[in-house]
Design an enzyme around this catalytic site. Structure first.
Site, PDB file in Angstrom:
ATOM      1  N   GLU A 164      -1.611   4.361   1.590  1.00  0.00           N
ATOM      2  CA  GLU A 164      -2.412   3.315   0.970  1.00  0.00           C
ATOM      3  C   GLU A 164      -3.669   3.932   0.348  1.00  0.00           C
ATOM      4  O   GLU A 164      -4.240   4.878   0.878  1.00  0.00           O
ATOM      5  CB  GLU A 164      -2.801   2.291   2.035  1.00  0.00           C
ATOM      6  CG  GLU A 164      -3.637   1.132   1.529  1.00  0.00           C
ATOM      7  CD  GLU A 164      -4.204   0.287   2.662  1.00  0.00           C
ATOM      8  OE1 GLU A 164      -4.375  -0.921   2.453  1.00  0.00           O
ATOM      9  OE2 GLU A 164      -4.484   0.839   3.757  1.00  0.00           O
ATOM     10  N   LYS A 200       0.611  -6.862   0.361  1.00  0.00           N
ATOM     11  CA  LYS A 200       0.100  -6.874   1.738  1.00  0.00           C
ATOM     12  C   LYS A 200      -0.136  -8.301   2.228  1.00  0.00           C
ATOM     13  O   LYS A 200      -0.930  -9.053   1.660  1.00  0.00           O
ATOM     14  CB  LYS A 200      -1.206  -6.065   1.792  1.00  0.00           C
ATOM     15  CG  LYS A 200      -1.735  -5.775   3.179  1.00  0.00           C
ATOM     16  CD  LYS A 200      -2.933  -4.834   3.076  1.00  0.00           C
ATOM     17  CE  LYS A 200      -3.412  -4.346   4.420  1.00  0.00           C
ATOM     18  NZ  LYS A 200      -4.516  -3.363   4.290  1.00  0.00           N
ATOM     19  N   CYS A 250      -0.855  -0.662   6.215  1.00  0.00           N
ATOM     20  CA  CYS A 250      -2.003  -0.486   7.098  1.00  0.00           C
ATOM     21  C   CYS A 250      -2.077  -1.567   8.189  1.00  0.00           C
ATOM     22  O   CYS A 250      -1.308  -1.543   9.139  1.00  0.00           O
ATOM     23  CB  CYS A 250      -3.281  -0.436   6.263  1.00  0.00           C
ATOM     24  SG  CYS A 250      -4.668   0.393   7.064  1.00  0.00           S
TER      25      CYS A 250
END
Length: 334
Positions: A60, A133, A166
């Site tokens: 990321e 995300k 993440c």
């Protein structure tokens, strides 16, 4: 079932390489262009050094960095597909590899904030998966919550791939969603600093074990004059054990052999600890077929749009004002 990495393609399965890309210092669009060139150069170098590799993963923020003063500005945003993703696609096609890349994506709705996006490109240069995300790292991240769900695509060596970004990896339900849709290799790309290093390792393992799937995770590495990003790429077996663990070195390439068929076989043949099955078939010994309703209140409330914690009304932080973000919603930081 251990792995020490390899330079060659295994007879079954595939070889993966996760790149601990140095945390980029980005102050201009020129810096982004430089990062893209560096990523493409690294992709080709990795293929040359590990000729059997079929999947190369970048963390990321490796494309656009983490300049919080500018990361929402139009200058820093990219489109998917767009000119930059075409460069990545060309590189994957030339190297004949699958690539996982990170993009901060301009929102098609100009009234809303950008998305934090991951793409998978196949060896023909086609974007075969696009993921936005779902769980931004609030309250520090300003990204708009993803709207594409958790897609799964075919990958090398019999794999079915999904990508989380993440903080997504801290949400066990998201890993379960990927597995429920058939994923047997769960990829996590991250830009975490050292505050959650232990939790990173723990959740990479637990996401694998709870769902009988491999996890391949890679983080930025190095210092950006504020935080240290820990690297520590990690490949976990479907039984939750760590096969390969990277160190904190920028530019370290973490490689490992993945055998998706072994995860598939465990899902088909295990009785004890086949927990992804047991969730929807409680007590199947006493009750043929099992009980299909797990009776979980939070799942029912989520589905009904009524999710609320008992302590929610007393929570101190529920918006981004601690980091200077407005609380009114809509597009900001242009």
């Amino acid at each position: 079932m251990g792995s020490i990495g390899s330079m060659g393609k295994p007879i079954e399965g595939f070889l993966v390489a996760a790149i601990q890309f140095p945390v980029p210092i980005v102050n201009s669009r020129k810096d982004i262009d430089h990062n893209i060139e560096s990523i493409i150069r690294t992709l080709h170098a990795t293929k040359a050094g590990y000729p059997g590799v079929e999947l190369i993963i970048f963390p990321e923020y490796s494309t656009q960095g983490l300049n919080t003063a500018k990361w929402l500005s139009e200058e820093f945003l990219l489109d998917v597909p767009g000119k930059e993703t075409e460069l990545y696609a060309k590189a994957c096609k030339e190297a004949k590899v699958y690539g996982v890349l990170s993009i901060m994506e301009r929102n098609p709705d100009s009234n809303e904030n950008p998305y934090n996006t991951a793409i998978i490109i196949d060896p023909q240069g086609k974007i075969i998966l696009k993921y936005r995300k779902l769980f931004p790292w609030n309250p520090i991240e300003p990204w708009y919550p993803g709207d594409l769900g958790m897609p799964v695509c075919e990958g090398p060596g019999g794999s079915k791939l999904a990508v989380c970004i993440c903080h997504d990896g801290m949400i066990p339900e998201l890993a379960r969603e990927a597995a429920y849709k058939g994923c047997n290799v769960y990829i996590r790309i991250s830009g975490y600093s050292t505050q959650v290093n232990d939790q990173w390792i723990l959740t990479n393992r637990s996401n694998a074990w709870h769902n009988l799937m491999y996890t391949v995770s890679v983080n930025l590495a190095g210092y950006d004059n504020v935080f240290y990003y820990f690297g520590e790429g990690q490949i976990c077996n479907f039984d939750g054990t760590t096969l390969v663990q990277g160190h904190r070195n920028p530019w370290e390439i973490v490689t490992g052999e993945i055998y998706p068929k072994m995860a598939d076989n465990a899902r088909l043949s295990w009785g004890l600890e086949n927990n992804i099955y047991n969730l929807g078939h409680r007590g199947y010994v006493a009750k043929p077929g099992g009980e299909h309703d797990a009776g979980l209140t939070y799942i029912k409330d989520l589905a009904a749009g009524k999710y609320k914690l008992p302590w929610e009304d007393h929570m101190k932080i529920k918006d981004g004002s601690i980091y200077g973000y407005p609380t009114t919603g809509g597009r900001f930081g242009k």
